[in-house]
Design a protein around this motif. Structure first.
Motif, mmCIF file in Angstrom:
data_model
loop_
_atom_site.group_PDB
_atom_site.id
_atom_site.type_symbol
_atom_site.label_atom_id
_atom_site.label_comp_id
_atom_site.label_asym_id
_atom_site.label_seq_id
_atom_site.Cartn_x
_atom_site.Cartn_y
_atom_site.Cartn_z
ATOM 1 N N THR A 263 -6.155 4.716 3.478
ATOM 2 C CA THR A 263 -5.802 5.082 2.113
ATOM 3 C C THR A 263 -7.099 5.291 1.331
ATOM 4 O OG1 THR A 263 -5.748 2.827 1.216
ATOM 5 C CG2 THR A 263 -3.763 3.615 2.356
ATOM 6 N N ARG A 264 -6.976 5.610 0.085
ATOM 7 C CA ARG A 264 -8.173 5.856 -0.724
ATOM 8 C C ARG A 264 -8.986 4.587 -0.950
ATOM 9 N NH1 ARG A 264 -8.488 10.798 -3.075
ATOM 10 N NH2 ARG A 264 -6.605 12.111 -2.978
ATOM 11 N N ARG A 265 -8.314 3.425 -0.940
ATOM 12 C CA ARG A 265 -9.023 2.191 -1.258
ATOM 13 C C ARG A 265 -8.760 1.077 -0.254
ATOM 14 N NH1 ARG A 265 -7.564 0.476 -7.127
ATOM 15 N NH2 ARG A 265 -9.162 -1.081 -6.617
ATOM 16 N N ARG B 78 -1.270 12.942 8.933
ATOM 17 C CA ARG B 78 -1.504 12.945 7.494
ATOM 18 C C ARG B 78 -0.175 12.805 6.745
ATOM 19 N NH1 ARG B 78 -5.313 17.918 5.990
ATOM 20 N NH2 ARG B 78 -5.167 16.833 3.984
ATOM 21 N N TYR B 79 -0.177 11.908 5.770
ATOM 22 C CA TYR B 79 0.970 11.689 4.903
ATOM 23 C C TYR B 79 0.523 11.919 3.458
ATOM 24 C CZ TYR B 79 3.089 9.612 9.048
ATOM 25 O OH TYR B 79 3.589 9.410 10.313
ATOM 26 N N PRO B 80 1.450 11.974 2.521
ATOM 27 C CA PRO B 80 1.054 12.315 1.141
ATOM 28 C C PRO B 80 -0.017 11.405 0.550
ATOM 29 C CG PRO B 80 3.435 12.479 1.388
ATOM 30 C CD PRO B 80 2.921 11.916 2.662
ATOM 31 N N ASP B 81 0.075 10.089 0.794
ATOM 32 C CA ASP B 81 -0.842 9.154 0.145
ATOM 33 C C ASP B 81 -1.822 8.486 1.103
ATOM 34 O OD1 ASP B 81 0.418 9.653 -2.283
ATOM 35 O OD2 ASP B 81 1.901 8.067 -1.951
ATOM 36 N N HIS B 82 -1.694 8.751 2.382
ATOM 37 C CA HIS B 82 -2.572 8.082 3.338
ATOM 38 C C HIS B 82 -2.548 8.847 4.658
ATOM 39 C CE1 HIS B 82 0.712 6.338 5.790
ATOM 40 N NE2 HIS B 82 1.371 6.319 4.633
ATOM 41 N N SER B 83 -3.362 8.375 5.610
ATOM 42 C CA SER B 83 -3.407 8.951 6.953
ATOM 43 C C SER B 83 -3.218 7.830 7.964
ATOM 44 C CB SER B 83 -4.731 9.667 7.212
ATOM 45 O OG SER B 83 -4.908 10.742 6.301
ATOM 46 N N LEU C 249 0.810 -1.221 0.000
ATOM 47 C CA LEU C 249 0.000 0.000 0.000
ATOM 48 C C LEU C 249 0.843 1.272 0.000
ATOM 49 C CD1 LEU C 249 -2.704 -1.090 2.607
ATOM 50 C CD2 LEU C 249 -2.861 -1.161 0.115
ATOM 51 N N GLY C 250 2.162 1.154 0.099
ATOM 52 C CA GLY C 250 3.013 2.339 0.103
ATOM 53 C C GLY C 250 2.873 3.164 1.362
ATOM 54 N N HIS D 89 3.929 4.948 4.914
ATOM 55 C CA HIS D 89 5.119 5.667 5.358
ATOM 56 C C HIS D 89 5.806 4.903 6.488
ATOM 57 C CE1 HIS D 89 7.686 8.991 6.670
ATOM 58 N NE2 HIS D 89 7.410 9.567 5.510
#
Length: 323
Positions: free
Chosen positions: A104-106, A73-78, A52-53, A55
């Motif tokens: 993440t978004r998904r 909060r991180y660039p692609d997820h929380s 999932l990438g 951090h």
């Protein structure tokens, strides 16, 4: 063993699949996955993190316990950290269960520090509102937070009941003061711990409601707003109970002081009454001649004096409520 689920366009299509198939499910358009890990080591969590990438700092916080409730909060997820709580009514101790989550978004990844966090209760909430599953990760996050916040509210309510029972014991003459004091400090300690858990959740839920996070869409906003309302109520209730416990401790000290004053008055009154026969018998016990010396009427006078003066003092102290 990890718990997993996959929703495709709001329909549960797969569950309890292997974590290695995570990327396979995410390749399907419209798919949303959930992964739950219980007390994982760093290697197990890094496997999901690579898929999932996630951090590295968030992964490190998920592994180490005793994180404060927060939303990073991180660039692609929380990254979300929260606590489920339960009050032991017998001991007055607050039992906490820590959970971390990657948003993440998904995908939603929950990391429990131990088995005490009831993840099955969260799954039941998802199943009971399956019509909201089409809203993706927001639906999963809402079920998780709704369970956690409801637990906070139930713990506050249980503490309120325990404190009310403690208030009733304050004015019971037969109550042991040592037990009342110990119970007061136990409840106060649990209340302090609960306050540390509940107060930060206000900021967490408020951040999730922000539009720039792109997690909560308009149809799900009222549901998160309801959770936020529960957080506010639990927070305000906790603050009021904090003042109430402090007032109980102060009232208990005041009651003890009043009881000590009453006991002092009673002891002083009885001492004054006892001083009358002591003084009279001491006077008539002198080794010198005095009126009535060696006669029966002298004994009668001394006895009558003891009875009369003692009775007068008893009636006087009784009217003043000293006895």
């Amino acid at each position: 063993m990890a718990h997993t689920r996959c929703y495709l366009n709001g329909v549960l299509t797969d569950h309890e699949f292997d974590v290695h198939r995570l990327s396979e499910h995410l390749e399907e358009p419209g798919a949303v996955v959930w992964v739950d890990l219980c007390a994982p080591d760093i290697d197990e969590l890094e496997l999901v993190a690579e898929e999932l990438g996630l951090h590295a700092l968030a992964v490190e916080d998920a592994v180490h316990p005793h994180q404060r409730p927060k939303l990073d909060r991180y660039p692609d997820h929380s990254f979300l950290s929260a606590y489920a709580v339960r009050l032991d009514s017998d001991t007055g101790e607050l039992v906490t269960s820590e959970v971390a989550a990657f948003l993440t978004r998904r995908a939603l990844v929950t990391v429990r520090k131990d088995d005490s966090f009831d993840i099955d209760a969260v799954v039941q909430r998802w199943d009971s509102s399956a019509d909201l599953a089409k809203h993706g990760v927001a639906f999963l996050v809402h079920g998780l937070l709704d369970y956690v916040v409801d637990g906070h509210f139930e713990a506050v309510q249980a503490l309120d009941e325990q404190i009310e029972a403690l208030e009733d014991q304050l004015f019971v003459p037969s109550a042991r003061q040592a037990d009342v004091q110990r119970r007061s400090f136990e409840l106060r300690r649990s209340l302090v711990m609960l306050r540390r858990v509940v107060l930060p959740m206000r900021e967490v839920v408020n951040t999730l409601l922000r539009r720039d996070l792109d997690l909560v869409d308009d149809p799900m906003a009222p549901y998160f707003q309801d959770v936020y309302d529960h957080v506010l109520r639990a927070t305000e209730w906790t603050e009021s109970l904090r003042d109430l416990v402090t007032s109980i401790l102060e009232t208990n000290l005041t009651i003890q002081g009043n009881r000590l004053n009453i006991i002092t008055k009673k002891v002083t009154s009885w001492a004054a009454i006892i001083a009358v026969p002591t003084a009279i018998t001491g006077f008539y016990g002198q080794n010198l001649p005095y009126p009535g010396f060696g006669t029966h009427y002298g004994f009668d006078v001394s006895t009558a004096s003891i009875v009369v003066f003692s009775a007068v003092l008893y009636v006087l102290f009784k009217r003043k409520d000293w006895l």
